[in-house]
Write an enzyme that holds these catalytic residues in place. Structure first.
Site, PDB file in Angstrom:
ATOM      1  N   SER A   8       0.840  -1.198   0.000  1.00 52.94           N
ATOM      2  CA  SER A   8       0.000   0.000   0.000  1.00 52.94           C
ATOM      3  C   SER A   8       0.872   1.243   0.000  1.00 52.94           C
ATOM      4  O   SER A   8       1.699   1.435   0.899  1.00 52.94           O
ATOM      5  CB  SER A   8      -0.896   0.003   1.236  1.00 52.94           C
ATOM      6  OG  SER A   8      -1.469   1.285   1.396  1.00 52.94           O
ATOM      7  N   HIS A  31      -1.122  -1.321  -4.306  1.00 52.10           N
ATOM      8  CA  HIS A  31      -2.406  -1.031  -3.644  1.00 52.10           C
ATOM      9  C   HIS A  31      -2.544   0.471  -3.444  1.00 52.10           C
ATOM     10  O   HIS A  31      -1.693   1.115  -2.829  1.00 52.10           O
ATOM     11  CB  HIS A  31      -2.448  -1.778  -2.309  1.00 52.10           C
ATOM     12  CG  HIS A  31      -3.755  -1.693  -1.591  1.00 52.10           C
ATOM     13  ND1 HIS A  31      -4.845  -2.459  -1.933  1.00 52.10           N
ATOM     14  CD2 HIS A  31      -4.152  -0.937  -0.528  1.00 52.10           C
ATOM     15  CE1 HIS A  31      -5.852  -2.195  -1.117  1.00 52.10           C
ATOM     16  NE2 HIS A  31      -5.457  -1.260  -0.252  1.00 52.10           N
ATOM     17  N   ASP A  33      -4.904   3.393  -2.018  1.00 51.20           N
ATOM     18  CA  ASP A  33      -6.011   3.660  -1.089  1.00 51.20           C
ATOM     19  C   ASP A  33      -6.643   5.015  -1.356  1.00 51.20           C
ATOM     20  O   ASP A  33      -5.997   6.054  -1.197  1.00 51.20           O
ATOM     21  CB  ASP A  33      -5.490   3.627   0.356  1.00 51.20           C
ATOM     22  CG  ASP A  33      -5.202   2.214   0.831  1.00 51.20           C
ATOM     23  OD1 ASP A  33      -6.111   1.373   0.751  1.00 51.20           O
ATOM     24  OD2 ASP A  33      -4.064   1.960   1.275  1.00 51.20           O
ATOM     25  N   MET A  35      -9.435   7.570  -0.068  1.00 56.67           N
ATOM     26  CA  MET A  35     -10.306   7.897   1.083  1.00 56.67           C
ATOM     27  C   MET A  35     -10.888   9.282   0.856  1.00 56.67           C
ATOM     28  O   MET A  35     -10.177  10.192   0.418  1.00 56.67           O
ATOM     29  CB  MET A  35      -9.487   7.889   2.371  1.00 56.67           C
ATOM     30  CG  MET A  35      -8.749   6.580   2.629  1.00 56.67           C
ATOM     31  SD  MET A  35      -7.992   6.587   4.249  1.00 56.67           S
ATOM     32  CE  MET A  35      -6.997   5.082   4.150  1.00 56.67           C
ATOM     33  N   HIS A  64      -8.401   0.659  -3.965  1.00 50.15           N
ATOM     34  CA  HIS A  64      -9.273   0.358  -2.828  1.00 50.15           C
ATOM     35  C   HIS A  64     -10.030   1.637  -2.495  1.00 50.15           C
ATOM     36  O   HIS A  64      -9.476   2.568  -1.918  1.00 50.15           O
ATOM     37  CB  HIS A  64      -8.415  -0.129  -1.651  1.00 50.15           C
ATOM     38  CG  HIS A  64      -9.188  -0.371  -0.392  1.00 50.15           C
ATOM     39  ND1 HIS A  64      -8.587  -0.508   0.843  1.00 50.15           N
ATOM     40  CD2 HIS A  64     -10.526  -0.504  -0.159  1.00 50.15           C
ATOM     41  CE1 HIS A  64      -9.509  -0.725   1.776  1.00 50.15           C
ATOM     42  NE2 HIS A  64     -10.697  -0.709   1.185  1.00 50.15           N
ATOM     43  N   MET A  66     -12.354   3.725  -0.496  1.00 52.59           N
ATOM     44  CA  MET A  66     -13.050   3.929   0.774  1.00 52.59           C
ATOM     45  C   MET A  66     -13.795   5.245   0.640  1.00 52.59           C
ATOM     46  O   MET A  66     -13.443   6.263   1.246  1.00 52.59           O
ATOM     47  CB  MET A  66     -12.021   3.949   1.919  1.00 52.59           C
ATOM     48  CG  MET A  66     -11.446   2.561   2.204  1.00 52.59           C
ATOM     49  SD  MET A  66      -9.879   2.603   3.080  1.00 52.59           S
ATOM     50  CE  MET A  66      -8.760   2.777   1.697  1.00 52.59           C
ATOM     51  N   MET A 135     -11.531  -6.673   5.399  1.00 53.60           N
ATOM     52  CA  MET A 135     -10.713  -5.708   6.150  1.00 53.60           C
ATOM     53  C   MET A 135     -10.327  -6.316   7.506  1.00 53.60           C
ATOM     54  O   MET A 135     -11.185  -6.806   8.235  1.00 53.60           O
ATOM     55  CB  MET A 135     -11.465  -4.398   6.379  1.00 53.60           C
ATOM     56  CG  MET A 135     -11.655  -3.530   5.133  1.00 53.60           C
ATOM     57  SD  MET A 135     -10.137  -3.055   4.277  1.00 53.60           S
ATOM     58  CE  MET A 135      -9.284  -2.098   5.547  1.00 53.60           C
ATOM     59  N   ASP A 173      -6.517  -6.786   4.315  1.00 50.32           N
ATOM     60  CA  ASP A 173      -5.886  -5.469   4.327  1.00 50.32           C
ATOM     61  C   ASP A 173      -5.954  -4.926   5.746  1.00 50.32           C
ATOM     62  O   ASP A 173      -7.042  -4.769   6.295  1.00 50.32           O
ATOM     63  CB  ASP A 173      -6.642  -4.561   3.333  1.00 50.32           C
ATOM     64  CG  ASP A 173      -6.058  -3.163   3.225  1.00 50.32           C
ATOM     65  OD1 ASP A 173      -5.013  -2.893   3.835  1.00 50.32           O
ATOM     66  OD2 ASP A 173      -6.674  -2.347   2.503  1.00 50.32           O
TER      67      ASP A 173
HETATM   68  C1  DX5 Z   1      -6.319   1.146   5.659  1.00 51.65           C
HETATM   69  C2  DX5 Z   1      -5.875   0.914   4.247  1.00 51.65           C
HETATM   70  C3  DX5 Z   1      -4.732  -0.009   4.149  1.00 51.65           C
HETATM   71  C4  DX5 Z   1      -3.472   0.463   4.838  1.00 51.65           C
HETATM   72  C5  DX5 Z   1      -2.802  -0.761   5.381  1.00 51.65           C
HETATM   73  O1  DX5 Z   1      -7.597   1.688   5.689  1.00 51.65           O
HETATM   74  O2  DX5 Z   1      -6.931   0.358   3.474  1.00 51.65           O
HETATM   75  O3  DX5 Z   1      -4.455  -0.374   2.806  1.00 51.65           O
HETATM   76  O4  DX5 Z   1      -2.574   1.135   4.006  1.00 51.65           O
HETATM   77  O5  DX5 Z   1      -1.725  -0.375   6.156  1.00 51.65           O
HETATM   78  P1  DX5 Z   1      -0.997  -1.403   7.147  1.00 51.65           P
HETATM   79  O6  DX5 Z   1      -0.484  -2.544   6.321  1.00 51.65           O
HETATM   80  O7  DX5 Z   1       0.090  -0.556   7.731  1.00 51.65           O
HETATM   81  O8  DX5 Z   1      -2.010  -1.848   8.158  1.00 51.65           O
HETATM   82 ZN    ZN Z   2      -6.386  -0.523   1.499  1.00 51.12          ZN
END
Ligand code: DX5
Ligand code: ZN
Length: 220
Positions: A8, A31, A33, A35, A64, A66, A135, A173
């Site tokens: 990520s 990956h 993310d 948000m 991903h 969110m 998750m 994840d």
């Molecule tokens: C959290 C993200 C993850 C995050 C994981 O909401 O979706 O992808 O980057 O980070 P680690 O591996 O540090 O838990």
């Molecule tokens: Zn993620």
């Protein structure tokens, strides 16, 4: 497909993304993310950044989302260059329709479940999806602690996929690292997101390989 690792970039240096992507070149996916500050409290990056990342990344991009309203936005991430798009079940009005739209755009369709969402939400519909993301932390931030009580969801999905003879990828994840990846692989997960464990390592590319090896050995 064997075990796949998706670092990520949430844990990468955002001022040097191209260099940071090159540091995990042994990975299977990148990956990404997204948000929106509404579906989750945190805010990251979106379409224009993904578009450039997809152009420079040697690995396919695993987006991903969110975000709220994935019914509208998920296809845009496919058009912007993601090879796999994961949206959250909790935010979707019509998860099967989103999956259909994504597949029609030629990308892998994936649905994510927050820790509080029971696996039954998707268990009868797995054929519509290429991957389910379980998750293993509350989405929003990197560096949180792994929730082992999510593993029964992975087991249930793996059993359902076997029964349906469906080649479903199961992703986890959150908190995936050397000390959590083996139990997760044994539960039936085959795609592992890792942020802080990979980017916090002295040699991120070697850490990707080490994690993949641990998962493969544990699943045997
Ligand atoms: C959290 C993200 C993850 C995050 C994981 O909401 O979706 O992808 O980057 O980070 P680690 O591996 O540090 O838990
Ligand atoms: Zn993620």
């Amino acid at each position: 497909m064997g075990m796949q690792i998706a670092p990520s970039i949430l844990s990468a240096d955002f001022a040097n993304l191209e260099t940071e992507i090159a540091r995990v070149s042994t990975a299977d996916w990148l990956h990404f993310d997204v948000m929106d500050g509404h579906f989750v409290p945190n805010l990251t990056v979106g379409l224009p950044v993904l578009e450039r990342i997809a152009q420079v990344s040697p690995m396919p991009v695993d987006a991903h989302l969110m975000i709220e309203n994935p019914d509208r936005w998920a296809p845009r991430y496919a058009e912007a260059g993601a090879a796999s798009v994961t949206f959250h079940y909790e935010a979707a009005k019509d998860p099967k329709a989103i999956a259909r739209d994504l597949r029609a755009l030629g990308v892998r369709a994936s649905v994510a479940l927050k820790p509080g969402t029971p696996v039954d939400a998707v268990l009868d519909d797995i054929k519509y999806f290429d991957m389910v993301l379980v998750m293993t932390v509350e989405p929003g931030f990197g560096g949180q602690s792994f929730m082992p009580d999510m593993l029964p969801k992975v087991e249930a999905l793996r059993a359902a996929a076997r029964d349906a003879a469906h080649d479903l990828w199961i992703q986890t994840d959150g908190g995936i690292a050397r000390d959590t990846i083996e139990q997760t692989a044994r539960a039936g997960c085959d795609v592992f997101v890792a942020g802080s464990a990979v980017y916090g390592a002295a040699d991120p590319a070697a850490e990707v390989d080490a994690l993949r090896d641990l998962a493969a050995a544990a699943a045997k």
